[in-house]
Design a protein around this motif. Structure first.
Motif, PDB file in Angstrom:
ATOM      1  N   MET A 116       2.189 -53.116   1.443  1.00  0.00           N
ATOM      2  CA  MET A 116       2.844 -54.421   1.297  1.00  0.00           C
ATOM      3  C   MET A 116       3.045 -55.103   2.640  1.00  0.00           C
ATOM      4  O   MET A 116       3.431 -56.258   2.691  1.00  0.00           O
ATOM      5  CB  MET A 116       4.223 -54.237   0.662  1.00  0.00           C
ATOM      6  CG  MET A 116       4.246 -53.366  -0.550  1.00  0.00           C
ATOM      7  SD  MET A 116       3.830 -54.265  -2.007  1.00  0.00           S
ATOM      8  CE  MET A 116       3.365 -52.945  -3.082  1.00  0.00           C
ATOM      9  N   PRO A 118       2.613 -57.273   5.655  1.00  0.00           N
ATOM     10  CA  PRO A 118       1.653 -58.339   5.927  1.00  0.00           C
ATOM     11  C   PRO A 118       0.830 -58.005   7.173  1.00  0.00           C
ATOM     12  O   PRO A 118       1.385 -57.512   8.151  1.00  0.00           O
ATOM     13  CB  PRO A 118       2.527 -59.566   6.164  1.00  0.00           C
ATOM     14  CG  PRO A 118       3.902 -59.101   6.240  1.00  0.00           C
ATOM     15  CD  PRO A 118       3.994 -57.673   5.831  1.00  0.00           C
ATOM     16  N   PRO A 119      -0.453 -58.259   7.126  1.00  0.00           N
ATOM     17  CA  PRO A 119      -1.306 -57.896   8.264  1.00  0.00           C
ATOM     18  C   PRO A 119      -0.887 -58.576   9.567  1.00  0.00           C
ATOM     19  O   PRO A 119      -1.075 -58.000  10.625  1.00  0.00           O
ATOM     20  CB  PRO A 119      -2.703 -58.336   7.841  1.00  0.00           C
ATOM     21  CG  PRO A 119      -2.551 -59.047   6.552  1.00  0.00           C
ATOM     22  CD  PRO A 119      -1.227 -58.742   5.993  1.00  0.00           C
ATOM     23  N   LEU A 269      -4.932 -51.743  -8.948  1.00  0.00           N
ATOM     24  CA  LEU A 269      -4.165 -52.745  -8.216  1.00  0.00           C
ATOM     25  C   LEU A 269      -2.716 -52.833  -8.658  1.00  0.00           C
ATOM     26  O   LEU A 269      -1.891 -53.377  -7.948  1.00  0.00           O
ATOM     27  CB  LEU A 269      -4.835 -54.115  -8.339  1.00  0.00           C
ATOM     28  CG  LEU A 269      -6.025 -54.299  -7.408  1.00  0.00           C
ATOM     29  CD1 LEU A 269      -6.570 -55.701  -7.516  1.00  0.00           C
ATOM     30  CD2 LEU A 269      -5.649 -53.996  -5.970  1.00  0.00           C
TER      31      LEU A 269
ATOM     32  N   ILE B 218       2.551 -58.817  -7.233  1.00  0.00           N
ATOM     33  CA  ILE B 218       1.337 -58.440  -6.498  1.00  0.00           C
ATOM     34  C   ILE B 218       0.647 -59.675  -5.939  1.00  0.00           C
ATOM     35  O   ILE B 218       0.239 -59.701  -4.771  1.00  0.00           O
ATOM     36  CB  ILE B 218       0.403 -57.620  -7.409  1.00  0.00           C
ATOM     37  CG1 ILE B 218       0.984 -56.217  -7.579  1.00  0.00           C
ATOM     38  CG2 ILE B 218      -0.994 -57.542  -6.816  1.00  0.00           C
ATOM     39  CD1 ILE B 218       0.263 -55.358  -8.546  1.00  0.00           C
ATOM     40  N   ILE B 221       2.422 -60.978  -2.878  1.00  0.00           N
ATOM     41  CA  ILE B 221       2.151 -60.238  -1.651  1.00  0.00           C
ATOM     42  C   ILE B 221       0.793 -60.620  -1.057  1.00  0.00           C
ATOM     43  O   ILE B 221       0.667 -60.835   0.146  1.00  0.00           O
ATOM     44  CB  ILE B 221       2.254 -58.729  -1.927  1.00  0.00           C
ATOM     45  CG1 ILE B 221       3.723 -58.359  -1.990  1.00  0.00           C
ATOM     46  CG2 ILE B 221       1.561 -57.929  -0.854  1.00  0.00           C
ATOM     47  CD1 ILE B 221       4.002 -57.081  -2.685  1.00  0.00           C
ATOM     48  N   PHE B 222      -0.212 -60.751  -1.907  1.00  0.00           N
ATOM     49  CA  PHE B 222      -1.538 -61.123  -1.384  1.00  0.00           C
ATOM     50  C   PHE B 222      -1.551 -62.584  -0.926  1.00  0.00           C
ATOM     51  O   PHE B 222      -2.136 -62.909   0.100  1.00  0.00           O
ATOM     52  CB  PHE B 222      -2.611 -60.893  -2.445  1.00  0.00           C
ATOM     53  CG  PHE B 222      -3.082 -59.473  -2.492  1.00  0.00           C
ATOM     54  CD1 PHE B 222      -4.135 -59.043  -1.699  1.00  0.00           C
ATOM     55  CD2 PHE B 222      -2.474 -58.549  -3.326  1.00  0.00           C
ATOM     56  CE1 PHE B 222      -4.554 -57.731  -1.736  1.00  0.00           C
ATOM     57  CE2 PHE B 222      -2.882 -57.233  -3.373  1.00  0.00           C
ATOM     58  CZ  PHE B 222      -3.925 -56.828  -2.575  1.00  0.00           C
ATOM     59  N   ASN B 225      -0.196 -63.736   2.417  1.00  0.00           N
ATOM     60  CA  ASN B 225      -1.047 -63.402   3.563  1.00  0.00           C
ATOM     61  C   ASN B 225      -2.411 -64.048   3.490  1.00  0.00           C
ATOM     62  O   ASN B 225      -3.327 -63.645   4.184  1.00  0.00           O
ATOM     63  CB  ASN B 225      -1.230 -61.884   3.630  1.00  0.00           C
ATOM     64  CG  ASN B 225       0.096 -61.180   3.732  1.00  0.00           C
ATOM     65  OD1 ASN B 225       0.948 -61.604   4.489  1.00  0.00           O
ATOM     66  ND2 ASN B 225       0.281 -60.140   2.950  1.00  0.00           N
ATOM     67  N   ALA B 270       7.760 -60.942   3.395  1.00  0.00           N
ATOM     68  CA  ALA B 270       7.004 -60.101   2.470  1.00  0.00           C
ATOM     69  C   ALA B 270       7.863 -58.970   1.926  1.00  0.00           C
ATOM     70  O   ALA B 270       7.737 -58.569   0.773  1.00  0.00           O
ATOM     71  CB  ALA B 270       5.769 -59.539   3.159  1.00  0.00           C
ATOM     72  N   SER B 274       8.425 -57.255  -1.727  1.00  0.00           N
ATOM     73  CA  SER B 274       7.925 -55.907  -2.033  1.00  0.00           C
ATOM     74  C   SER B 274       9.042 -54.975  -2.487  1.00  0.00           C
ATOM     75  O   SER B 274       8.783 -54.035  -3.224  1.00  0.00           O
ATOM     76  CB  SER B 274       7.158 -55.319  -0.863  1.00  0.00           C
ATOM     77  OG  SER B 274       7.730 -55.656   0.341  1.00  0.00           O
ATOM     78  N   LEU B 277       8.988 -55.146  -6.136  1.00  0.00           N
ATOM     79  CA  LEU B 277       7.781 -54.535  -6.701  1.00  0.00           C
ATOM     80  C   LEU B 277       7.867 -53.013  -6.634  1.00  0.00           C
ATOM     81  O   LEU B 277       7.598 -52.318  -7.615  1.00  0.00           O
ATOM     82  CB  LEU B 277       6.553 -55.044  -5.938  1.00  0.00           C
ATOM     83  CG  LEU B 277       5.214 -54.538  -6.446  1.00  0.00           C
ATOM     84  CD1 LEU B 277       5.049 -54.857  -7.915  1.00  0.00           C
ATOM     85  CD2 LEU B 277       4.083 -55.154  -5.655  1.00  0.00           C
TER      86      LEU B 277
END
Lengths: 275, 287, 333
Positions: A116, A118-119, A269, B218, B221-222, B225, B270, B274, B277
């Motif tokens: 989770m 963030p990059p 996923l 989900i 979260i994606f 970013n 984030a 999370s 989740l």
């Protein structure tokens, strides 16, 4: 189905569903069709099909941007990072599925939480480390990043598959004199093969499409297809047929793999939260 | 359920993965925290020393920051509303019997497997180009002036691309949940005199509450970013989100300190999502 | 063929004591059955012998050798699991041969031993099938085959028949007993079914809450239960327990009388009752009656007798068959 649906209703549903399905698929279909057109035809809207089918776009793309090298890099990075992931994940998932301790649940959830992150939280240090060690655009370091990126997912997927194997069978093999290595390779792995294969497939797809780290950490030498395509974003004239050809070449292999693994998508996923 | 010996081996087997993930999570995070309190600019090596909270201050007061926060949240919200609503409709449709269900299912799921850089370019050029794009052609056909999508509504354009990519995911999850709905429950509710609408309202929707929550979390979260779509369509200046702003400060302006501060803000954001989740998944987890 | 000794064996799961100090001598070549209600620790005890669980304290000895610290593979025991635990990806041949392969025996020897085991168990025709293609009884035989090829020091059975239907269970019960006779091997068998225990065992070990209640031959347990628990657990229908003034007449806190040891129609010095329900099994009739002196009571009468609800009964005890227990539930001599 308990009751028979009437044929009229089925026909209407069929029409609606196919219309929506084709609309959803349209951008992909359009790209594929355009890739076989000449550049002139590509920008002429009304025609769905080309006046003269041509394969030359693919050749030009290969020649101009060395598609095969990028494709090779995609294969190396996606398959390599996934294989490395399995090497670490199989023992970990085996351990947590069959010999859980009090901390196992926390460990699993902690692993999930790393996914989770963030990059951008890690981007700068990783980028600077890569710069200092001259790792940018090198295969192995990028592969390792992608491996760590997807490791939690690989472990989770395997864990949910392993949980379905009765522990009795592993205990029987221990009684039968199998050591840990034999238990893993001769009993667990063959039984879990479908699960391992699905995990492998889904992770190859995710790694293939990964476009945050690859865009920043690779350039030419180790760059995969995500970067190859991004190089087509610079607005240098109209070359849509070639753009389409390049796109088709980048997505075709993984789209087909994706079709095979669509059922595993949900499980993978959602980390088993939806069955 | 095991012996000390096998427990020992089990702990040993899980150790490499734990160590790798620990390094992957902790080392960069600690470094990011450290950088965020430094004066650190690659273009200006003379500048050094502690910065206190000034990096955070500069990042937050940057004129792009309010826009980036707005763009981040607006993108997440739009795409989630679109993909969940669309996904619910699609799933209900795909749950009906019709001819060619398997093929339609494959068609619908396909966008999810397209790499983000490809979908961004295809949409930008082939579909949304104001002169030669398919949309422009259709708009002309009905007599509307073609819209220059990425210049006029950059955020909406990115949102449309992302919705197209994420719609299959939510549809597939909701469909899976629908198919796990007990057939006997349907029969029982029919016996109880429930009409189709009240069946949906009282049986189906409650059953879908959790899968939809999982989809929302989900996707959040994606989508928080999301980067490639903004980067490739070159709308970072117009519709950049927090991720893009961090990238811009760090890798284009080389202000590592300020970018790190921005990265930490994104991490906090984030984490708020999370936590929920991880709770949901944890509740469902049987060891 | 081996003797297994348990010395002061304890097993805790967290703070919960599952096995609370067990001393037991399992005789060489005997058929020992662990029996008890679910949660009594009988399966855990078997797994401790197998080496699949660690002891919290105490010792396990096989032929006088301390194996407490050895893993399951080194104890040279074979186990048949409740679920059979066959390897689904291997043929019957490879399933049976797996322990030999693990012991690195030569291929031709493995083949010969597998053949012999398959013949004994009537599995020759199925050697190339997968477990998924076999019936429950055949799977059971494969599991047994896998156990016998190793020529283990002892066989451990963990409720092996509980997944079979009633008819097959009776048949497999006979086959396992036959096997025991022909191999002369030490067998330890866990079951919750007291009929299985009574019919198969040389020696029964009755477990309750992680402790041994009583060890003895089936008839010893039937005739001379040492505790109230054993008295109630062994025998079907259950023994009737009566406390209060009637028990006091026998000088006990509680007395027990088996349904088959109550006589109907004995008017002398007996008790009275009213029939509530009668179950007709053909060979026997179980009568559930309500008695003002005894409370609810079950009587077993031989043959199919006339017994309609509401009918009054006269009940008499065979005096020599009355079991007497003190307030702690221990049998009085």
């Amino acid at each position: 189905m308990a009751r028979q649906t009437s044929p009229q209703r089925k026909l209407i549903v069929t029409l609606i569903a196919w219309t929506i399905g084709i609309l959803m698929f349209w951008p992909i279909l359009w790209t594929i069709l355009t890739s076989f057109k000449t550049e002139q035809d590509a920008v002429l809207m009304p025609q769905l099909f080309s006046t003269g089918w041509t394969f030359e776009n693919f050749g030009i793309v290969q020649e101009r941007s060395d598609y095969l090298r990028f494709a090779m890099n995609s294969i190396i990075l996606a398959f390599g990072s996934t294989l490395l992931g399995l090497v670490f994940a199989i023992p970990a998932a085996w351990s947590m599925a069959f010999s859980p301790s009090k901390r196992t649940k926390d460990t699993l959830l902690w692993m999930l939480s790393t996914k989770m992150m963030p990059p951008v939280g890690a981007l700068l240090p990783i980028y600077l480390i890569f710069k200092d060690y001259h790792w940018i655009d090198q295969h192995i370091p990028v592969l390792v990043i992608m491996f760590m990126l997807n490791l939690p997912l690989v472990i989770w997927m395997l864990f949910t598959y392993f949980k379905e194997i009765p522990v009795d069978i592993l205990e029987a093999s221990r009684m039968d004199g199998a050591g840990v290595w034999q238990e893993l390779t001769r009993v667990l792995a063959p039984m879990a093969l479908p699960g391992i294969a699905s995990t492998f497939l889904l992770n190859v797809i995710l790694a293939w499409n990964e476009a945050f780290w690859t865009l920043k950490l690779t350039d030419v030498h180790a760059a995969p297809l995500t970067v190859f395509i991004a190089s087509y974003s610079s607005p240098e004239g109209l070359f849509w047929a070639k753009l389409s050809a390049a796109s088709t070449m980048a997505i075709a292999p993984i789209l087909i793999l994706g079709w095979f693994s669509q059922k595993q998508l949900v499980r993978g996923l959602t980390f088993g939260a939806v069955k | 359920m095991a012996t000390r010996h096998s427990q020992g081996i089990a702990r040993l087997a899980v150790a490499p993965a734990v160590i790798v993930l620990f390094l992957w999570m902790i080392v960069p995070l600690v470094m990011t925290i450290y950088f965020s309190f430094l004066r650190y600019n690659l273009l200006n090596p003379d500048m050094d020393g502690w910065a206190g909270f000034s990096n955070f201050y500069y990042f937050i007061t940057d004129e792009s920051f309010p826009g980036a926060v707005f763009n981040t949240l607006a993108l997440v919200a739009t795409v989630i509303v679109a993909s969940v609503a669309g996904g619910l409709g699609l799933a209900l449709l795909l749950d009906q019997p019709f001819w060619g269900r398997g093929i339609v299912r494959l068609l619908v799921i396909s966008p999810f497997f397209i790499m983000p850089t490809v979908s961004a370019l295809v949409w930008k050029n082939l579909l949304m180009n104001p002169i030669y794009g398919l949309f422009a052609f259709l708009q002309q056909l009905v007599g509307i002036t073609p819209l220059d999508w990425f210049a006029k509504v950059p955020l909406l354009s990115v949102a449309i691309i992302a919705s197209w990519q994420w719609l299959p995911f939510s549809a597939l999850i909701i469909l899976t949940a629908l198919q796990s709905l007990d057939e006997e429950q349907k029969d029982a509710s029919a016996m109880d005199g429930a009409r189709a609408l009240s069946y949906f309202r009282y049986i189906v929707l409650p059953h879908l509450a959790r899968p939809i929550t999982v989809v929302i979390l989900i996707e959040t979260i994606f989508l928080l970013n999301i980067f490639a779509e903004i980067y490739v369509t070159s709308v970072g200046g117009l519709a950049g989100n927090l991720t893009y702003l961090v990238y811009f400060q760090g890798l284009l302006n080389f202000d590592i300190g300020e970018a790190s501060a921005g990265g930490l803000i994104a991490v906090v954001l984030a984490n708020l999502v999370s936590i929920f989740l991880v709770r949901i998944i944890g509740r469902n987890l049987e060891i | 063929m081996s003797r297994i000794e348990l010395k002061a064996v304890r097993k805790d799961f967290g703070n919960l004591g599952v096995i609370n100090g067990v001393d037991l001598d399992i005789l060489d070549g005997g058929f020992t059955v662990f029996v008890g209600p679910s949660g009594c620790g009988k399966s855990t005890l078997l797994r401790l012998i197998a080496g699949l669980e660690d002891l919290t304290s105490g010792q396990v000895l096989i032929d006088g050798r301390d194996v407490t610290e050895l893993g399951p593979a080194q104890r040279e025991l074979a186990m048949v699991f409740q679920s059979y635990a066959l390897y689904p990806h291997m043929s019957v041949r490879n399933n049976i041969g797996f322990p030999l392969k693990m012991a690195k025996q030569p291929e031709d020897m493995i083949e010969a031993k597998v053949r012999k085991a398959a013949e004994t168990l009537n599995l020759t025709a199925y050697l190339d099938r997968r477990p998924g293609q076999l019936s429950g009884g055949q799977r059971q035989r494969v599991a047994i085959g896998r156990a016998i090829v190793r020529e283990p020091k002892a066989f451990l059975f963990d409720e092996p028949l509980s997944n079979l239907d009633a008819a097959l269970r009776v048949q497999m019960r006979l086959e396992i007993m036959q096997l025991h006779k022909s191999l002369g091997a030490t067998m330890v068998y866990v079951t919750h079914d007291q009929v299985e225990a009574m019919t198969m065992a040389d020696r029964i070990v009755v477990l309750n809450q992680g402790r041994i209640e009583q060890v003895g031959s089936p008839l010893e347990l039937y005739d001379h239960p040492k505790t109230l628990f054993v008295a109630g657990f062994i025998g079907s229908p259950k023994m009737n327990f009566i406390s209060g003034s009637v028990a006091a007449r026998y000088g006990a806190a509680t007395i027990g009388i088996r349904p088959e040891h109550i006589q109907l129609g004995a008017s002398d010095g007996g008790f009275t009752g009213t029939i509530r329900i009668a179950e007709h099994l053909g060979s026997d009739t179980f009568i559930h009656a309500e008695s003002p002196e005894l409370g609810s009571i079950t009587v077993r009468a031989t043959g199919n007798i006339e017994a309609s609800p509401g009918t009054a009964l006269a009940l008499g005890f065979e005096a020599s068959r009355v079991h007497r227990f003190d307030a702690q539930g221990v049998a009085l001599k």
